[in-house]
Design a protein around this motif. Structure first.
Motif, PDB file in Angstrom:
ATOM      1  N   GLY A 128      35.159  36.375  31.660  1.00 34.93           N
ATOM      2  CA  GLY A 128      33.962  37.011  31.912  1.00 34.93           C
ATOM      3  C   GLY A 128      34.593  36.139  33.813  1.00 34.93           C
ATOM      4  O   GLY A 128      33.368  37.163  33.919  1.00 34.93           O
ATOM      5  N   ALA A 129      35.186  36.527  34.454  1.00 32.00           N
ATOM      6  CA  ALA A 129      34.884  35.674  36.192  1.00 32.00           C
ATOM      7  C   ALA A 129      35.278  36.652  37.654  1.00 32.00           C
ATOM      8  O   ALA A 129      35.733  38.463  36.096  1.00 32.00           O
ATOM      9  CB  ALA A 129      35.499  34.552  36.434  1.00 32.00           C
ATOM     10  N   VAL A 130      34.821  37.401  38.112  1.00 30.90           N
ATOM     11  CA  VAL A 130      34.655  37.872  38.980  1.00 30.90           C
ATOM     12  C   VAL A 130      34.638  37.487  40.362  1.00 30.90           C
ATOM     13  O   VAL A 130      34.181  36.267  40.027  1.00 30.90           O
ATOM     14  CB  VAL A 130      33.985  39.496  39.247  1.00 30.90           C
ATOM     15  N   ALA A 135      33.412  44.679  50.345  1.00 24.31           N
ATOM     16  CA  ALA A 135      33.324  45.684  49.398  1.00 24.31           C
ATOM     17  C   ALA A 135      33.772  45.363  48.135  1.00 24.31           C
ATOM     18  O   ALA A 135      33.176  46.281  47.633  1.00 24.31           O
ATOM     19  CB  ALA A 135      33.263  46.727  50.207  1.00 24.31           C
ATOM     20  N   TRP A 136      34.510  44.319  47.492  1.00 34.75           N
ATOM     21  CA  TRP A 136      35.016  44.833  46.477  1.00 34.75           C
ATOM     22  C   TRP A 136      34.669  43.807  45.978  1.00 34.75           C
ATOM     23  O   TRP A 136      34.548  42.884  46.194  1.00 34.75           O
ATOM     24  CB  TRP A 136      36.854  44.863  46.803  1.00 34.75           C
ATOM     25  N   THR A 137      35.223  43.676  44.029  1.00 37.41           N
ATOM     26  CA  THR A 137      34.837  42.493  43.586  1.00 37.41           C
ATOM     27  C   THR A 137      36.490  42.960  42.745  1.00 37.41           C
ATOM     28  O   THR A 137      36.836  43.708  41.814  1.00 37.41           O
ATOM     29  CB  THR A 137      33.843  43.326  42.522  1.00 37.41           C
ATOM     30  N   LEU A 138      37.148  42.130  42.458  1.00 37.71           N
ATOM     31  CA  LEU A 138      38.074  41.899  41.114  1.00 37.71           C
ATOM     32  C   LEU A 138      37.619  41.762  40.137  1.00 37.71           C
ATOM     33  O   LEU A 138      36.708  40.198  40.003  1.00 37.71           O
ATOM     34  CB  LEU A 138      38.869  40.739  41.759  1.00 37.71           C
ATOM     35  N   ASP A 139      38.054  42.580  38.702  1.00 39.29           N
ATOM     36  CA  ASP A 139      37.174  41.677  37.768  1.00 39.29           C
ATOM     37  C   ASP A 139      38.940  40.795  36.508  1.00 39.29           C
ATOM     38  O   ASP A 139      39.838  41.753  37.092  1.00 39.29           O
ATOM     39  CB  ASP A 139      37.298  43.268  36.833  1.00 39.29           C
ATOM     40  N   MET A 140      38.130  39.350  36.295  1.00 38.12           N
ATOM     41  CA  MET A 140      39.941  38.968  36.348  1.00 38.12           C
ATOM     42  C   MET A 140      40.059  39.148  34.422  1.00 38.12           C
ATOM     43  O   MET A 140      40.559  38.714  34.881  1.00 38.12           O
ATOM     44  CB  MET A 140      38.950  37.577  36.618  1.00 38.12           C
ATOM     45  N   VAL A 141      38.556  39.906  34.048  1.00 37.43           N
ATOM     46  CA  VAL A 141      39.433  40.020  32.680  1.00 37.43           C
ATOM     47  C   VAL A 141      40.179  41.432  32.335  1.00 37.43           C
ATOM     48  O   VAL A 141      41.105  41.285  31.901  1.00 37.43           O
ATOM     49  CB  VAL A 141      38.248  39.961  31.807  1.00 37.43           C
ATOM     50  N   GLN A 142      39.565  42.474  33.456  1.00 39.95           N
ATOM     51  CA  GLN A 142      40.439  43.938  33.060  1.00 39.95           C
ATOM     52  C   GLN A 142      41.774  43.776  33.753  1.00 39.95           C
ATOM     53  O   GLN A 142      42.201  44.853  33.886  1.00 39.95           O
ATOM     54  CB  GLN A 142      39.279  44.644  33.401  1.00 39.95           C
ATOM     55  N   ARG A 143      41.890  43.005  34.885  1.00 43.05           N
ATOM     56  CA  ARG A 143      42.430  43.105  35.741  1.00 43.05           C
ATOM     57  C   ARG A 143      42.290  43.741  37.320  1.00 43.05           C
ATOM     58  O   ARG A 143      43.736  44.988  36.810  1.00 43.05           O
ATOM     59  CB  ARG A 143      43.963  42.885  35.367  1.00 43.05           C
ATOM     60  N   GLU A 144      41.222  44.644  37.418  1.00 38.50           N
ATOM     61  CA  GLU A 144      41.417  45.334  38.420  1.00 38.50           C
ATOM     62  C   GLU A 144      40.212  45.223  39.437  1.00 38.50           C
ATOM     63  O   GLU A 144      39.689  44.608  39.056  1.00 38.50           O
ATOM     64  CB  GLU A 144      41.237  46.578  37.291  1.00 38.50           C
ATOM     65  N   VAL A 145      40.526  45.973  40.547  1.00 32.59           N
ATOM     66  CA  VAL A 145      39.618  46.011  41.642  1.00 32.59           C
ATOM     67  C   VAL A 145      38.549  47.078  41.701  1.00 32.59           C
ATOM     68  O   VAL A 145      39.368  47.936  41.404  1.00 32.59           O
ATOM     69  CB  VAL A 145      40.406  45.745  43.030  1.00 32.59           C
ATOM     70  N   HIS A 146      37.000  46.749  42.075  1.00 29.34           N
ATOM     71  CA  HIS A 146      36.315  47.667  42.339  1.00 29.34           C
ATOM     72  C   HIS A 146      35.907  48.291  43.143  1.00 29.34           C
ATOM     73  O   HIS A 146      35.638  46.611  43.761  1.00 29.34           O
ATOM     74  CB  HIS A 146      34.895  47.459  41.347  1.00 29.34           C
ATOM     75  N   ARG A 147      35.273  48.833  44.246  1.00 28.22           N
ATOM     76  CA  ARG A 147      34.970  48.974  44.948  1.00 28.22           C
ATOM     77  C   ARG A 147      33.938  50.251  45.370  1.00 28.22           C
ATOM     78  O   ARG A 147      34.263  51.814  43.718  1.00 28.22           O
ATOM     79  CB  ARG A 147      35.235  49.654  46.442  1.00 28.22           C
ATOM     80  N   PRO A 152      37.355  52.142  40.192  1.00 29.13           N
ATOM     81  CA  PRO A 152      38.478  50.980  38.838  1.00 29.13           C
ATOM     82  C   PRO A 152      40.180  51.195  39.469  1.00 29.13           C
ATOM     83  O   PRO A 152      40.737  52.206  39.083  1.00 29.13           O
ATOM     84  CB  PRO A 152      37.980  51.093  37.910  1.00 29.13           C
ATOM     85  N   ALA A 153      40.959  50.492  39.864  1.00 28.70           N
ATOM     86  CA  ALA A 153      42.206  50.046  40.160  1.00 28.70           C
ATOM     87  C   ALA A 153      42.912  48.753  39.345  1.00 28.70           C
ATOM     88  O   ALA A 153      42.524  48.486  39.651  1.00 28.70           O
ATOM     89  CB  ALA A 153      42.388  50.491  41.496  1.00 28.70           C
ATOM     90  N   PRO A 154      43.647  49.325  38.351  1.00 29.95           N
ATOM     91  CA  PRO A 154      44.332  48.470  37.570  1.00 29.95           C
ATOM     92  C   PRO A 154      45.316  47.771  37.960  1.00 29.95           C
ATOM     93  O   PRO A 154      45.859  48.724  38.936  1.00 29.95           O
ATOM     94  CB  PRO A 154      44.487  49.018  36.566  1.00 29.95           C
ATOM     95  N   LEU A 155      45.581  46.847  38.110  1.00 30.67           N
ATOM     96  CA  LEU A 155      46.441  46.087  38.636  1.00 30.67           C
ATOM     97  C   LEU A 155      47.735  45.736  38.039  1.00 30.67           C
ATOM     98  O   LEU A 155      47.386  45.111  36.147  1.00 30.67           O
ATOM     99  CB  LEU A 155      46.189  44.393  39.129  1.00 30.67           C
ATOM    100  N   THR A 156      48.322  45.234  38.233  1.00 28.83           N
ATOM    101  CA  THR A 156      50.225  44.886  37.503  1.00 28.83           C
ATOM    102  C   THR A 156      50.042  43.742  37.291  1.00 28.83           C
ATOM    103  O   THR A 156      48.851  42.338  37.968  1.00 28.83           O
ATOM    104  CB  THR A 156      51.271  45.147  38.556  1.00 28.83           C
ATOM    105  N   ASP A 157      50.173  42.615  36.909  1.00 34.02           N
ATOM    106  CA  ASP A 157      50.640  41.290  36.321  1.00 34.02           C
ATOM    107  C   ASP A 157      50.664  40.725  37.431  1.00 34.02           C
ATOM    108  O   ASP A 157      50.501  39.231  38.199  1.00 34.02           O
ATOM    109  CB  ASP A 157      51.591  40.470  35.484  1.00 34.02           C
ATOM    110  N   ALA A 158      52.418  41.298  38.329  1.00 39.76           N
ATOM    111  CA  ALA A 158      52.283  40.733  39.247  1.00 39.76           C
ATOM    112  C   ALA A 158      51.291  40.629  40.615  1.00 39.76           C
ATOM    113  O   ALA A 158      50.666  39.995  41.536  1.00 39.76           O
ATOM    114  CB  ALA A 158      53.815  41.604  40.492  1.00 39.76           C
ATOM    115  N   GLU A 159      50.866  41.970  40.391  1.00 40.67           N
ATOM    116  CA  GLU A 159      49.722  42.573  41.915  1.00 40.67           C
ATOM    117  C   GLU A 159      48.569  41.276  41.821  1.00 40.67           C
ATOM    118  O   GLU A 159      47.821  40.958  42.685  1.00 40.67           O
ATOM    119  CB  GLU A 159      48.934  43.817  41.772  1.00 40.67           C
TER     120      GLU A 159
END
Length: 229
Positions: A128-130, A135-147, A152-159
């Motif tokens: 539930g955390a961000v 200008a960016w938000t990192l969605d800690m559940v979906q593992r993607e960054v938003h602007r 939305p840009a999904p992130l790999t585990d390492a990213e």
């Protein structure tokens, strides 16, 4: 019980890996192609896919590209071509880990457990955390960054792990060793070039306002302030 899909056109190796993983407490589906894999994971979504790079028909990189999406499975690539160039290609496309073939089933099991453990720990800790920066938000559940003006840009585990490490220590230099540890954990066979690949991918996803600055002979610095810091 975690569900692992093993995708490899080599029937002997596929069966060897599948039997070993089942014997060690994992639910396993096996497939000889991307088409078979799609049928298996549509019936029961996989937590992780062990994916061969070189297969007839749709190859592993093509499968990896379409699996790499928010909420998708973790991916460990296998390849008979085990030099650093092939590792880098797999990491650039978005694999969570990479092993050369033939691999030791015990090592593969350790890598699988490490990736699943990291995902589980981070999901439980950040549900539930961000995190917000610039200008960016990192969605800690979906593992993607938003602007606002970008999809939305999904992130790999390492990213994801490296970006979180930066957000935990903004505007401070982080050494390559610190970032390697953050990006892959102590369970993986990490080589220096991997962190450069991860940083490069993050920079592309963060676009023209890339906040990651190279500090010569020291490491990298995340230049933006992070909300709550």
């Amino acid at each position: 019980m975690s569900h692992v899909a093993v995708v490899d056109d080599d029937a002997d190796l596929r069966n060897l890996i599948s039997d070993f993983l089942r014997a060690n407490g994992l639910t396993v589906s096996s497939a000889a192609s991307g088409t078979e894999m799609d049928a298996r994971i549509s019936a029961e979504p996989a937590d992780l896919v062990v994916l061969d790079l070189m297969m007839p028909g749709e190859d592993g990189l093509s499968i990896l590209r379409r699996l790499r999406k928010p909420g998708g499975p973790a991916i460990i690539m296998l390849s008979a071509m085990g030099d650093d160039t092939d590792r880098i290609i797999g990491l650039e496309v978005g694999a969570d880990d990479y092993l050369p073939k033939p691999c030791n089933p015990r090592e593969l099991l350790a890598r699988i457990r490490a990736v699943l453990r990291r995902r589980g720990e981070e999901g439980g800790r950040t549900n539930g955390a961000v995190r917000r920066f610039g200008a960016w938000t990192l969605d800690m559940v979906q593992r993607e960054v938003h602007r606002i003006d970008c999809p939305p840009a999904p992130l790999t585990d390492a990213e994801f792990r490296v970006l979180v490490a930066f957000l935990d220590r903004p505007q401070r230099v982080m050494t390559r060793d610190q970032l390697i540890a953050a990006g892959k954990g102590v369970d993986s066979d990490v080589f220096d070039r991997a962190i450069d690949v991860t940083i490069s991918r993050l920079r592309k996803k963060l676009g023209q306002d890339d906040p990651i600055r190279t500090v010569r002979n020291e490491g990298y610095m995340f230049t933006l302030k992070v909300d709550g810091e």
